[in-house]
Design a protein around this motif. Structure first.
Motif, PDB file in Angstrom:
ATOM      1  N   PHE A   1      90.277  16.867  53.865  1.00 23.91           N
ATOM      2  CA  PHE A   1      91.398  16.347  53.055  1.00 23.91           C
ATOM      3  C   PHE A   1      91.081  16.118  51.585  1.00 23.91           C
ATOM      4  CE2 PHE A   1      94.340  12.636  51.802  1.00 23.91           C
ATOM      5  CZ  PHE A   1      95.299  13.424  51.496  1.00 23.91           C
ATOM      6  N   PHE A   2      89.814  15.378  51.562  1.00 25.29           N
ATOM      7  CA  PHE A   2      89.231  15.338  49.987  1.00 25.29           C
ATOM      8  C   PHE A   2      88.498  16.255  49.440  1.00 25.29           C
ATOM      9  CE2 PHE A   2      89.612  10.733  51.114  1.00 25.29           C
ATOM     10  CZ  PHE A   2      89.916  10.033  49.788  1.00 25.29           C
ATOM     11  N   ALA A   3      88.112  17.205  50.292  1.00 19.19           N
ATOM     12  CA  ALA A   3      87.570  18.797  49.586  1.00 19.19           C
ATOM     13  C   ALA A   3      88.766  19.390  49.003  1.00 19.19           C
ATOM     14  CB  ALA A   3      87.107  19.486  50.682  1.00 19.19           C
ATOM     15  N   LEU A   4      89.950  19.396  49.716  1.00 16.78           N
ATOM     16  CA  LEU A   4      91.143  20.036  49.128  1.00 16.78           C
ATOM     17  C   LEU A   4      91.779  19.085  48.010  1.00 16.78           C
ATOM     18  CD1 LEU A   4      93.545  22.029  49.745  1.00 16.78           C
ATOM     19  CD2 LEU A   4      94.724  20.231  51.042  1.00 16.78           C
ATOM     20  N   SER A   5      91.565  17.787  47.890  1.00 16.08           N
ATOM     21  CA  SER A   5      92.100  16.974  46.738  1.00 16.08           C
ATOM     22  C   SER A   5      91.259  17.380  45.505  1.00 16.08           C
ATOM     23  CB  SER A   5      91.907  15.401  47.234  1.00 16.08           C
ATOM     24  OG  SER A   5      92.223  15.154  48.372  1.00 16.08           O
ATOM     25  N   ASN A   6      89.901  17.791  45.939  1.00 19.45           N
ATOM     26  CA  ASN A   6      89.129  17.816  44.633  1.00 19.45           C
ATOM     27  C   ASN A   6      89.451  19.117  43.968  1.00 19.45           C
ATOM     28  OD1 ASN A   6      87.633  15.656  44.981  1.00 19.45           O
ATOM     29  ND2 ASN A   6      86.154  16.352  46.107  1.00 19.45           N
ATOM     30  N   ASN A   7      90.110  20.089  44.859  1.00 18.07           N
ATOM     31  CA  ASN A   7      90.473  21.394  44.364  1.00 18.07           C
ATOM     32  C   ASN A   7      91.875  21.265  43.906  1.00 18.07           C
ATOM     33  OD1 ASN A   7      87.951  22.673  44.964  1.00 18.07           O
ATOM     34  ND2 ASN A   7      88.654  22.953  47.078  1.00 18.07           N
ATOM     35  N   ASN A   8      92.734  20.448  44.494  1.00 17.48           N
ATOM     36  CA  ASN A   8      94.135  20.392  44.096  1.00 17.48           C
ATOM     37  C   ASN A   8      94.540  18.992  43.637  1.00 17.48           C
ATOM     38  OD1 ASN A   8      95.294  23.272  45.155  1.00 17.48           O
ATOM     39  ND2 ASN A   8      93.766  22.426  46.637  1.00 17.48           N
ATOM     40  N   GLY A   9      93.714  18.355  42.880  1.00 23.58           N
ATOM     41  CA  GLY A   9      93.800  16.778  42.521  1.00 23.58           C
ATOM     42  C   GLY A   9      95.091  16.591  41.856  1.00 23.58           C
ATOM     43  N   ASN A  10      95.676  17.408  40.896  1.00 23.04           N
ATOM     44  CA  ASN A  10      97.021  17.177  40.183  1.00 23.04           C
ATOM     45  C   ASN A  10      98.081  17.053  41.501  1.00 23.04           C
ATOM     46  OD1 ASN A  10      98.826  16.891  38.045  1.00 23.04           O
ATOM     47  ND2 ASN A  10      99.580  18.860  38.727  1.00 23.04           N
ATOM     48  N   GLN A  11      97.932  18.010  42.254  1.00 25.98           N
ATOM     49  CA  GLN A  11      98.944  18.252  43.397  1.00 25.98           C
ATOM     50  C   GLN A  11      98.901  16.816  44.454  1.00 25.98           C
ATOM     51  OE1 GLN A  11      98.570  21.164  45.992  1.00 25.98           O
ATOM     52  NE2 GLN A  11     100.537  20.929  47.023  1.00 25.98           N
ATOM     53  N   ILE A  12      97.817  16.468  44.480  1.00 29.50           N
ATOM     54  CA  ILE A  12      97.793  15.389  45.843  1.00 29.50           C
ATOM     55  C   ILE A  12      97.595  13.964  45.117  1.00 29.50           C
ATOM     56  CG2 ILE A  12      96.392  14.837  47.609  1.00 29.50           C
ATOM     57  CD1 ILE A  12      95.599  17.633  48.446  1.00 29.50           C
ATOM     58  N   TRP A  13      96.659  13.896  44.290  1.00 33.50           N
ATOM     59  CA  TRP A  13      96.437  12.332  43.797  1.00 33.50           C
ATOM     60  C   TRP A  13      96.813  12.107  42.679  1.00 33.50           C
ATOM     61  CZ3 TRP A  13      95.442   9.550  47.639  1.00 33.50           C
ATOM     62  CH2 TRP A  13      94.518  10.104  48.716  1.00 33.50           C
ATOM     63  N   ALA A  14      97.381  13.212  41.666  1.00 29.50           N
ATOM     64  CA  ALA A  14      97.792  12.816  40.221  1.00 29.50           C
ATOM     65  C   ALA A  14      99.252  12.543  39.918  1.00 29.50           C
ATOM     66  CB  ALA A  14      97.179  13.529  39.146  1.00 29.50           C
ATOM     67  N   SER A  15      99.940  12.589  41.024  1.00 30.40           N
ATOM     68  CA  SER A  15     101.215  12.444  40.703  1.00 30.40           C
ATOM     69  C   SER A  15     101.822  11.196  41.680  1.00 30.40           C
ATOM     70  CB  SER A  15     102.121  13.667  41.147  1.00 30.40           C
ATOM     71  OG  SER A  15     103.338  13.661  41.214  1.00 30.40           O
ATOM     72  N   GLU A  16     102.362  10.013  41.149  1.00 33.55           N
ATOM     73  CA  GLU A  16     102.665   9.126  41.893  1.00 33.55           C
ATOM     74  C   GLU A  16     104.351   8.817  41.704  1.00 33.55           C
ATOM     75  OE1 GLU A  16      98.314   7.019  41.432  1.00 33.55           O
ATOM     76  OE2 GLU A  16     100.136   6.252  40.207  1.00 33.55           O
ATOM     77  N   PRO A  17     104.976   9.123  42.899  1.00 34.82           N
ATOM     78  CA  PRO A  17     106.409   8.866  42.603  1.00 34.82           C
ATOM     79  C   PRO A  17     107.031   7.386  43.169  1.00 34.82           C
ATOM     80  CG  PRO A  17     105.779   9.861  44.755  1.00 34.82           C
ATOM     81  CD  PRO A  17     104.521   9.558  44.005  1.00 34.82           C
TER      82      PRO A  17
END
Length: 303
Positions: free
Chosen positions: A264-280
């Motif tokens: 999950f975090f490996a993916l997050s590091n590659n797709n940070g904007n998609q997973i962690w940088a957007s807060e609804p």
């Protein structure tokens, strides 16, 4: 319009780490822009699982030292985000982490037995009275907390929602407890959310990467649990790639609760904007001021 330096944001969360996971980018952004950001944490998170083997002795069923340890983790996380005003509801340790179980439907739920000093058992008015003077002191234009289900059913999240919403009403009443300060009505209140479309995209990416255990049971193309909010109910999205590193470092500071290993975090590091940088967020009080795309991108929009 509220001047940037006069903006005041209040967040009410249940345990240390909830704030970073849900609102880390938001908090870092507004601190960087010069707004005053205040975090209220309702418990020390004493019942949390300890993910660091050498700290296993801190668990509630051993030395019960996890809560005090997490005070330091929270301070380090806030340092990463730049937040200097972080407080505990009432006082550090006044309200005990309730803990949680998973019910037959796979949702978080109240344990069959809870301690008398648990946050879940706290008198709602008493707990709200610990927050009312903070609201009246700070006079925030924006309050952020959970929805009525606590996002995923954790009893402390539900209680934090109830306390925050009740305290907001009480703080606005001129005739209520003049000894707690001058009345203040918070113009805008938001509930944190997990938006449906980004969640489905994350699930697809995880499944495509071979991860079948993270968010186990969730089908990216099937029904999703009630903690996922349909896109049509999202009112505001705060995004900020430039604050992503701060959020990730703050998450790492909560070392006993969050592990940065695994797919999950490996993916997050590659797709940070998609997973962690957007807060609804869902706007539940106040008037929306959306941009051309139909969404707000500033919690203070319209003020």
């Amino acid at each position: 319009m509220v001047e940037l330096a006069e903006r005041r944001l209040l967040l009410v969360h249940a345990h240390p780490d909830d704030e970073t996971i849900n609102n880390g980018v938001t908090m870092a952004r507004y601190v960087a822009e010069g707004a005053h950001v205040t975090l209220i944490t309702c418990t020390l998170g004493e019942e949390g699982e300890v993910l660091v083997p050498e700290l296993a002795h801190l668990a509630a069923d051993q030395t019960d030292g996890l809560g005090r340890h997490r005070i330091g983790e929270l301070a380090n996380a806030m340092s990463e985000l730049g937040v200097t005003d972080h407080r505990f509801l009432g006082d550090a340790g006044k309200y005990r982490d309730t803990g949680m179980i998973y019910n037959d439907h796979g949702n978080a739920d109240v344990p069959p037995e809870t301690r008398k000093d648990s946050f879940w058992q706290a008198d709602l008015l008493d707990a709200a009275n610990d927050l009312v003077p903070v609201i009246r002191e700070l006079r925030p234009q924006v309050l952020v907390t959970y929805d009525q289900w606590g996002n995923y059913g954790h009893p402390d999240h539900i209680k934090a929602h109830r306390v925050a919403m009740y305290a907001a009403d009480l703080a606005a009443a001129r005739s209520y407890r003049e000894d707690l300060g001058e009345a203040w009505a918070i113009p805008k209140i938001y509930w944190t959310a997990m938006a449906e479309s980004p969640m489905r995209e994350q699930l697809r990416a995880l499944r495509d990467a071979g991860d079948t255990t993270t968010f186990e049971g969730m089908d990216p193309d099937g029904p999703l649990p009630p903690m996922i909010t349909p896109d049509r109910l999202i009112d505001c999205v705060i995004s900020g790639d430039e604050y992503l590193d701060r959020k990730m470092n703050a998450m790492k500071a909560h070392a006993t609760q969050i592990t940065v290993d695994g797919p999950f975090f490996a993916l997050s590091n590659n797709n940070g904007n998609q997973i962690w940088a957007s807060e609804p967020y869902r706007l539940v009080r106040g008037t929306a001021a959306p941009d051309a795309d139909g969404l707000e991108h500033d919690l203070f929009a319209g003020l």
